[in-house]
Design a protein around this motif. Sequence first.
Motif, PDB file in Angstrom:
ATOM      1  N   LEU A 151      12.845  37.851   7.214  1.00  0.00           N
ATOM      2  CA  LEU A 151      12.249  38.763   6.618  1.00  0.00           C
ATOM      3  C   LEU A 151      11.827  37.134   5.203  1.00  0.00           C
ATOM      4  O   LEU A 151      10.896  37.485   5.282  1.00  0.00           O
ATOM      5  N   PRO A 152      12.747  37.379   4.983  1.00  0.00           N
ATOM      6  CA  PRO A 152      12.373  36.014   3.380  1.00  0.00           C
ATOM      7  C   PRO A 152      11.279  35.367   4.207  1.00  0.00           C
ATOM      8  O   PRO A 152      10.518  34.335   3.173  1.00  0.00           O
ATOM      9  N   ARG A 153      11.298  35.285   5.122  1.00  0.00           N
ATOM     10  CA  ARG A 153      10.071  33.231   5.348  1.00  0.00           C
ATOM     11  C   ARG A 153       9.105  34.811   5.648  1.00  0.00           C
ATOM     12  O   ARG A 153       7.674  33.643   5.209  1.00  0.00           O
ATOM     13  N   LEU A 154       8.286  35.352   5.767  1.00  0.00           N
ATOM     14  CA  LEU A 154       7.816  36.318   6.558  1.00  0.00           C
ATOM     15  C   LEU A 154       6.932  36.713   4.856  1.00  0.00           C
ATOM     16  O   LEU A 154       7.465  37.342   3.992  1.00  0.00           O
ATOM     17  N   ARG A 157       3.109  41.519   4.724  1.00  0.00           N
ATOM     18  CA  ARG A 157       2.489  42.058   5.655  1.00  0.00           C
ATOM     19  C   ARG A 157       2.384  42.163   7.652  1.00  0.00           C
ATOM     20  O   ARG A 157       2.397  42.131   8.194  1.00  0.00           O
ATOM     21  N   ALA A 158       3.446  40.380   6.921  1.00  0.00           N
ATOM     22  CA  ALA A 158       2.942  39.776   8.314  1.00  0.00           C
ATOM     23  C   ALA A 158       4.098  40.509   9.141  1.00  0.00           C
ATOM     24  O   ALA A 158       4.261  40.255  10.003  1.00  0.00           O
ATOM     25  N   ALA A 159       5.035  40.788   8.699  1.00  0.00           N
ATOM     26  CA  ALA A 159       6.318  40.926   8.908  1.00  0.00           C
ATOM     27  C   ALA A 159       6.291  42.523   9.948  1.00  0.00           C
ATOM     28  O   ALA A 159       6.785  42.905  10.502  1.00  0.00           O
ATOM     29  N   ALA A 160       5.154  43.036   8.839  1.00  0.00           N
ATOM     30  CA  ALA A 160       4.677  44.571   9.416  1.00  0.00           C
ATOM     31  C   ALA A 160       4.303  44.618  10.260  1.00  0.00           C
ATOM     32  O   ALA A 160       4.460  45.562  12.239  1.00  0.00           O
ATOM     33  N   ALA A 168       2.579  39.113  20.942  1.00  0.00           N
ATOM     34  CA  ALA A 168       2.671  37.791  20.515  1.00  0.00           C
ATOM     35  C   ALA A 168       1.607  36.693  19.599  1.00  0.00           C
ATOM     36  O   ALA A 168       0.383  37.473  19.718  1.00  0.00           O
ATOM     37  N   PHE A 169       2.295  36.249  18.936  1.00  0.00           N
ATOM     38  CA  PHE A 169       1.664  35.328  18.336  1.00  0.00           C
ATOM     39  C   PHE A 169       1.562  33.587  18.101  1.00  0.00           C
ATOM     40  O   PHE A 169       2.777  33.214  18.409  1.00  0.00           O
ATOM     41  N   THR A 170       0.487  33.155  17.732  1.00  0.00           N
ATOM     42  CA  THR A 170       0.086  31.846  18.079  1.00  0.00           C
ATOM     43  C   THR A 170       1.391  30.965  17.236  1.00  0.00           C
ATOM     44  O   THR A 170       1.574  31.403  15.724  1.00  0.00           O
ATOM     45  N   ALA A 171       1.329  29.508  17.011  1.00  0.00           N
ATOM     46  CA  ALA A 171       1.917  29.094  16.513  1.00  0.00           C
ATOM     47  C   ALA A 171       1.259  28.305  15.401  1.00  0.00           C
ATOM     48  O   ALA A 171       1.420  28.931  13.903  1.00  0.00           O
ATOM     49  N   ASP A 176       1.176  30.249   9.269  1.00  0.00           N
ATOM     50  CA  ASP A 176      -0.216  30.905   8.141  1.00  0.00           C
ATOM     51  C   ASP A 176       1.165  32.492   7.571  1.00  0.00           C
ATOM     52  O   ASP A 176       0.827  32.478   6.229  1.00  0.00           O
ATOM     53  N   MET A 177       2.155  31.976   8.374  1.00  0.00           N
ATOM     54  CA  MET A 177       2.955  34.027   7.863  1.00  0.00           C
ATOM     55  C   MET A 177       3.793  33.246   7.181  1.00  0.00           C
ATOM     56  O   MET A 177       5.083  33.885   6.599  1.00  0.00           O
TER      57      MET A 177
END
Length: 256
Positions: A151-154, A157-160, A168-171, A176-177
């Motif tokens: 959570l501290p990295r994201l 909005r990305a966390a949700a 899945a999401f890309t590298a 960006d996150m």
Amino acid sequence: MSNVTPAPDELVHYEVAEGVATITLDSPHNRNALSQQLIVELFAHLEAADGDADVRVVVLQATGRVFCSGADLSEAASGGMEEGAKVLVEMQRQIVSLRKPVVTRLQGAVRAGGIGLVAASDIVVAADEASFALTEVKLGLTPAVISLTVLPRLTSRAAALTFLTGEAFTAAQAVDMGLVTRAVPADELDAAVAGVVASLVTGSPQGLRETKRLLATDLLERITARGDEMATLSATLFASDEAREAMLAFLSRKKS
């Protein structure tokens, strides 16, 4: 150079050369899942690197197409996860508090608990083809323990998006996150990691140690404050009927 001849059944390998300790997850039979054996060996190698005055940088990598598939669901489905959840809290704490910077090399997929290793690392370089997914929600679980570092990295909005959908999401999206430092073509991955490591080893041991400690302060406070709570939540959900049924169904699909 210091090489340790791996034991025949060893799942994590350790090598030191020119100030760099390389730790390699090598458990392809279960996609480098966080089994009890793998975690014990990973702990031991991280401790060895931390205590070696010749080591300035740690590189964490894996063999095969998957960096880490998360918890070993075959172990989780057959027994309680209380101890396992606490161990994963301590694994993140160990990486965050290590006195040497940890660079993670991502050659492939990372799922669920494996993302905790990524988030705990200081610098993460991924191949473009690497993919990520926080799949816990699909199994009646939540990314409780790894939320301590993820959570501290994201962004919120990305966390949700990633926590609630489990998709899945890309590298490139992970960059960006805020989860990944840099994404590069697969054939440039080794050179990119080597470039980062070459810069890091020019730092003095004291400079690296104290800067790492400065950067880790907030994460360590979060782990200390909420680690027990998140481990309890994780263990409770793993023990639920809904999660057990989902894990057994998942394992059955894998075998068929």
